[in-house]
Design a protein around this motif. Structure first.
Motif, PDB file in Angstrom:
ATOM      1  N   ASP A   1       4.676  -2.721   3.249  1.00  9.02           N
ATOM      2  CA  ASP A   1       4.337  -4.082   2.835  1.00  9.02           C
ATOM      3  C   ASP A   1       3.123  -4.568   3.635  1.00  9.02           C
ATOM      4  N   GLU A   2       2.764  -5.840   3.451  1.00 12.67           N
ATOM      5  CA  GLU A   2       1.530  -6.326   4.093  1.00 12.67           C
ATOM      6  C   GLU A   2       1.651  -6.366   5.618  1.00 12.67           C
ATOM      7  N   ASN A   3       2.913  -6.307   6.134  1.00  4.50           N
ATOM      8  CA  ASN A   3       3.106  -6.286   7.582  1.00  4.50           C
ATOM      9  C   ASN A   3       3.323  -4.876   8.123  1.00  4.50           C
ATOM     10  N   GLN A   4       2.938  -3.885   7.374  1.00  2.29           N
ATOM     11  CA  GLN A   4       3.049  -2.475   7.746  1.00  2.29           C
ATOM     12  C   GLN A   4       4.497  -2.041   7.940  1.00  2.29           C
ATOM     13  N   ARG A   5       5.438  -2.710   7.274  1.00  3.48           N
ATOM     14  CA  ARG A   5       6.842  -2.268   7.335  1.00  3.48           C
ATOM     15  C   ARG A   5       7.106  -1.318   6.172  1.00  3.48           C
ATOM     16  N   ILE A   6       7.912  -0.276   6.465  1.00  2.00           N
ATOM     17  CA  ILE A   6       8.240   0.685   5.407  1.00  2.00           C
ATOM     18  C   ILE A   6       9.229   0.032   4.450  1.00  2.00           C
ATOM     19  N   VAL A   7       8.855  -0.069   3.176  1.00  2.00           N
ATOM     20  CA  VAL A   7       9.758  -0.690   2.203  1.00  2.00           C
ATOM     21  C   VAL A   7      10.223   0.297   1.135  1.00  2.00           C
ATOM     22  N   GLY A   8       9.585   1.472   1.054  1.00  2.00           N
ATOM     23  CA  GLY A   8      10.019   2.422   0.041  1.00  2.00           C
ATOM     24  C   GLY A   8       9.715   3.852   0.448  1.00  2.00           C
ATOM     25  N   ARG A   9      10.669   4.761   0.116  1.00  2.00           N
ATOM     26  CA  ARG A   9      10.471   6.185   0.423  1.00  2.00           C
ATOM     27  C   ARG A   9      10.753   7.011  -0.825  1.00  2.00           C
ATOM     28  N   GLY A  10       9.981   8.060  -1.022  1.00  2.00           N
ATOM     29  CA  GLY A  10      10.241   8.987  -2.125  1.00  2.00           C
ATOM     30  C   GLY A  10      10.103  10.406  -1.602  1.00  2.00           C
ATOM     31  N   LEU A  11      10.976  11.309  -2.047  1.00  2.00           N
ATOM     32  CA  LEU A  11      10.939  12.692  -1.554  1.00  2.00           C
ATOM     33  C   LEU A  11      11.340  13.626  -2.681  1.00  2.00           C
ATOM     34  N   THR A  12      10.522  14.633  -2.934  1.00  2.00           N
ATOM     35  CA  THR A  12      10.841  15.574  -4.003  1.00  2.00           C
ATOM     36  C   THR A  12      10.281  16.954  -3.670  1.00  2.00           C
ATOM     37  N   HIS A  13      10.855  17.980  -4.308  1.00  2.00           N
ATOM     38  CA  HIS A  13      10.291  19.330  -4.154  1.00  2.00           C
ATOM     39  C   HIS A  13       8.938  19.381  -4.846  1.00  2.00           C
ATOM     40  N   THR A  14       7.985  20.035  -4.212  1.00  2.00           N
ATOM     41  CA  THR A  14       6.653  20.095  -4.812  1.00  2.00           C
ATOM     42  C   THR A  14       6.675  20.975  -6.065  1.00  2.00           C
ATOM     43  N   GLY A  15       7.256  22.141  -5.967  1.00  2.00           N
ATOM     44  CA  GLY A  15       7.336  23.031  -7.129  1.00  2.00           C
ATOM     45  C   GLY A  15       5.975  23.458  -7.633  1.00  2.00           C
ATOM     46  N   ALA A  16       5.936  23.903  -8.876  1.00  2.00           N
ATOM     47  CA  ALA A  16       4.693  24.476  -9.409  1.00  2.00           C
ATOM     48  C   ALA A  16       3.714  23.407  -9.882  1.00  2.00           C
ATOM     49  N   ASN A  17       4.237  22.275 -10.338  1.00  2.00           N
ATOM     50  CA  ASN A  17       3.341  21.242 -10.856  1.00  2.00           C
ATOM     51  C   ASN A  17       3.115  20.146  -9.807  1.00  2.00           C
TER      52      ASN A  17
ATOM     53  N   VAL B   1       0.867  -1.187   0.000  1.00  2.00           N
ATOM     54  CA  VAL B   1       0.000   0.000   0.000  1.00  2.00           C
ATOM     55  C   VAL B   1       0.899   1.232   0.000  1.00  2.00           C
ATOM     56  N   ALA B   2       0.321   2.398  -0.338  1.00  2.00           N
ATOM     57  CA  ALA B   2       1.140   3.604  -0.389  1.00  2.00           C
ATOM     58  C   ALA B   2       0.398   4.812   0.172  1.00  2.00           C
ATOM     59  N   GLY B   3       1.210   5.755   0.662  1.00  3.48           N
ATOM     60  CA  GLY B   3       0.686   7.057   1.093  1.00  3.48           C
ATOM     61  C   GLY B   3       1.499   8.134   0.402  1.00  3.48           C
ATOM     62  N   VAL B   4       0.816   9.148  -0.133  1.00  6.93           N
ATOM     63  CA  VAL B   4       1.522  10.244  -0.801  1.00  6.93           C
ATOM     64  C   VAL B   4       1.089  11.544  -0.135  1.00  6.93           C
ATOM     65  N   ASP B   5       2.073  12.278   0.416  1.00  3.34           N
ATOM     66  CA  ASP B   5       1.801  13.510   1.161  1.00  3.34           C
ATOM     67  C   ASP B   5       2.328  14.688   0.354  1.00  3.34           C
ATOM     68  N   VAL B   6       1.410  15.427  -0.262  1.00  5.13           N
ATOM     69  CA  VAL B   6       1.795  16.573  -1.085  1.00  5.13           C
ATOM     70  C   VAL B   6       1.776  17.826  -0.226  1.00  5.13           C
ATOM     71  N   GLY B   7       2.935  18.232   0.261  1.00  6.51           N
ATOM     72  CA  GLY B   7       3.041  19.426   1.093  1.00  6.51           C
ATOM     73  C   GLY B   7       3.305  20.653   0.239  1.00  6.51           C
ATOM     74  N   SER B   8       3.309  21.827   0.887  1.00  3.99           N
ATOM     75  CA  SER B   8       3.506  23.062   0.121  1.00  3.99           C
ATOM     76  C   SER B   8       4.937  23.153  -0.399  1.00  3.99           C
ATOM     77  N   THR B   9       5.891  22.562   0.325  1.00  2.67           N
ATOM     78  CA  THR B   9       7.294  22.644  -0.071  1.00  2.67           C
ATOM     79  C   THR B   9       7.793  21.319  -0.645  1.00  2.67           C
ATOM     80  N   ALA B  10       7.527  20.211   0.093  1.00  2.00           N
ATOM     81  CA  ALA B  10       8.033  18.907  -0.331  1.00  2.00           C
ATOM     82  C   ALA B  10       6.898  17.902  -0.474  1.00  2.00           C
ATOM     83  N   THR B  11       7.086  16.972  -1.406  1.00  2.00           N
ATOM     84  CA  THR B  11       6.120  15.887  -1.586  1.00  2.00           C
ATOM     85  C   THR B  11       6.802  14.584  -1.181  1.00  2.00           C
ATOM     86  N   LYS B  12       6.113  13.806  -0.336  1.00  2.00           N
ATOM     87  CA  LYS B  12       6.681  12.595   0.224  1.00  2.00           C
ATOM     88  C   LYS B  12       5.804  11.399  -0.137  1.00  2.00           C
ATOM     89  N   ALA B  13       6.446  10.246  -0.402  1.00  2.00           N
ATOM     90  CA  ALA B  13       5.666   9.023  -0.662  1.00  2.00           C
ATOM     91  C   ALA B  13       6.261   7.886   0.158  1.00  2.00           C
TER      92      ALA B  13
END
Lengths: 264, 345
Positions: free
Chosen positions: A19-35, A3-15
């Motif tokens: 996994d099925e056991n609620q362990r964090i298996v992937g992280r993504g982080l980027t500047h939100t910018g204009a788009n 499953v995934a969660g995507v948090d679009v903040g005013s400055t940074a966007t985080k994903a």
């Protein structure tokens, strides 16, 4: 099923991918910018690559943050207030009060022993005491946001910053520097000013129990110290503190898949 | 109108209602509804807010006409003082003399009694409509609909048209009860609303609540022009005395303890789930004390309370994204608590 969660903040966007056991298996982080949509896609792709999850099905995606309705691949949206509560409870189960300082918002959130939001307070229509305030202060001095925490820790005589206006604080900082004040003392003063405002916000929801500090600004060591000194106690800060909203969103997504499984 | 008033030097922090009015006067007395006549006499009672004092003084200076300012004693305890009623009555008598002098007509108490009789008739019907929100689901939104339904009792009070209007409105609510029609398709949350609506964004504001199945079962703003639902009525047998009582019994003339008590009564009698405080930047009469009110409801009375801010008249203070975030977070958590409670029950 992931499953995934995507948090679009005013400055940074985080994903975050769990996994099925609620362990964090992937992280993504980027500047939100204009788009905003592109930012959500970018952060999600990063998290998928990090999780090496191309072969797995992502069963449910929850969007959160101010741009939560701009996550085109999200199954549903939940406010960042609910997600920060959920995420902080997951990382620090004894947490009852959360301070979240992001790019344009400061929030104090009260949660129950089950991680449900019972009360919250936010700053209104003004960037005073937010990440933007720190950013404005840092840019006057010619430092980046990531540098100011370490610099401020060297301060021995913190100055008193009286302007809470993000625009006026720049001229106040310039006048301190013109009078030969040290950069670290100015920055420590900025941190103390934000800490004072943040603690006042937390008092409005109640300060009885364990406190967790989340959001992008919690990566600034100087801010953590300033808040701990003001509160005269330690606060929880996770290495994943910037991701807590996305973690909460992913946990909500996980709950949704459990319901689906239960129903079928 | 607001910008016109600001051009004249009124600050951005001055009440939006005042600036709308001053802007209209500056606009050759012309507003969206047509042109207003120049007054021969200005009468002001400021139980709605003490800003009215300076507002009407400015109007009197502009029109160069007499101003009768009712001095309204603020509610200082749990009940209205008899001395305050006598004081207001003496002011009414002064006003009668002044009106007789300006108009050359004699005061006719029988005519006043007739007006009060019709006022009372409309008040009975209006209270029936307000009380209908005690039903679950409620056939009537006691904030979003009430703030429109209340208009005739404020501007046409004592007229036959006003009575006719409330008779028709009551028939409509009765019909809704029979047909099971409600302001929202599925009532999920019952709330009490404190504070005025953001008029320029009224519909947007309502939609933010409708999305969550929220119906308002009680509100304070619908009582700023009179609180009848706890029993007060204009009394044709005591014309001046009941007018004096009416003037003092105004929500914005209540002290904080009485305001909290009234809202808490709505919470209980209308079986509400939560309190929503819509704080208004330019309204001192309402905003004063609302932060403490929030504390009392959350901590002492254990009532889930949402605090949001914008303005009643100035569209510049309305931020949809910020309001939506707070409203969504609040009802999201109420809904979640309900689901969890349902599971454990």
């Amino acid at each position: 099923m992931y499953v995934a969660g995507v948090d679009v903040g005013s400055t940074a966007t985080k994903a975050i991918i769990l996994d099925e056991n609620q362990r964090i298996v992937g992280r993504g982080l980027t500047h939100t910018g204009a788009n905003v949509i592109k930012a959500a896609e970018r952060a999600f792709a990063q998290a998928r690559a990090d999780a090496k999850s191309d072969d797995y099905e992502i069963g449910f995606i929850v969007g959160t943050g101010y741009g939560r309705y701009k996550v085109p691949f999200g199954n549903t949206q939940i406010t960042e207030i609910g997600c920060h509560g959920k995420g902080a409870h997951y990382l620090f189960p004894e947490t009852r009060t959360i301070l979240d300082i992001g790019g344009q918002d400061t929030k104090a959130i009260k949660i129950s022993a089950q991680g449900e939001v019972s009360d919250f307070c936010m700053n209104d229509k003004c960037a005073a005491g937010t990440g933007r305030f720190l950013e404005a202060s840092a840019s006057v001095i010619g430092l980046t946001l990531d540098e100011i925490g370490d610099v401020s820790m060297r301060s021995s005589h913190p100055l008193r910053i009286t302007n809470m206006c993000t625009v006026f604080v720049e001229s106040e900082i310039l006048s301190h520097l013109a009078r030969g004040k040290k950069v670290e003392d100015v920055l420590r003063g900025v941190n103390n000013a934000i800490a004072g405002r943040s603690v006042a916000l937390m008092r409005r929801v109640g300060l009885d129990d364990e406190i967790t500090f989340t959001g992008g600004v919690s990566r600034n060591k100087g801010m953590v110290t300033a808040i701990e000194e003001r509160l005269e106690r330690r606060v929880n800060v996770s290495p994943d503190s910037q991701f807590i909203g996305a973690i909460g969103a992913a946990l909500f997504a996980w709950e949704r898949t459990q319901k689906k499984v239960g129903a079928s | 109108m607001i910008l016109k008033a600001e051009d004249l030097g009124y600050s951005s922090d001055v009440c939006g209602y005042v600036k709308n009015d001053i802007g209209l006067v500056a606009n050759d007395m012309t507003g969206p509804f047509g042109k207003m006549a120049k007054p021969d006499l200005l009468v002001c009672t400021y139980s709605g807010c003490n800003t009215y004092i300076k507002w009407f003084e400015a109007l009197a200076a502009h029109f160069n006409c007499p101003l009768y300012m009712f001095d309204v004693p603020f509610s200082r305890g749990p009940e209205t003082h008899a001395a305050d009623i006598r004081y207001m009555m003496s002011e009414l008598k002064e006003l009668i003399v002044l009106c007789e002098k300006i108009t050359g007509k004699k005061y006719d108490e029988d005519k006043l009694k007739d007006i009060l009789r019709r006022s009372r008739e409309a008040e009975d019907l209006w209270v029936d409509i307000l009380h209908s929100a005690k039903r679950t689901p409620s056939p009537f939104d006691a904030f979003f609909e009430a703030v429109f339904f209340m208009a005739p009792i404020y501007v046409l009070r004592g007229s036959q048209e006003c009575v006719d209007y409330y008779r028709a409105a009551k028939a409509e609510i009765d019909a809704r009860v029979v047909s099971g029609t409600c302001p929202i398709p599925e009532e999920k949350f019952r709330v009490v609303m404190e504070g005025p609506p953001p008029w320029p964004h009224f519909r947007t504001f309502w939609e933010l609540f409708k999305t969550w199945g929220v119906v308002c079962v009680g509100s304070s703003y619908s009582k700023v022009g009179g609180i009848w639902d706890f029993g007060f009525r204009h009394d044709p047998e005591r014309p001046l005395e009941s007018l004096a009582e009416y003037s003092l019994e105004c929500y914005t003339n209540y002290n904080l303890a009485r305001r909290v008590e009234m809202l808490n009564r709505y919470m209980k009698e209308y079986n509400a789930d939560a309190l929503v405080i819509h704080s208004v930047k330019s309204c001192r009469a309402f905003s004063m004390g609302q932060a403490d009110m929030r504390e009392v409801f959350i901590h002492d009375l254990q009532v889930p309370t949402l605090f949001i801010e914008s303005d009643l008249a100035d569209p510049r203070y309305f931020s949809k994204a910020q309001l939506k975030n707070r409203i969504d977070a609040f009802f999201e958590s109420l809904e979640h608590q309900r689901i969890v409670a349902g599971k454990t029950a």
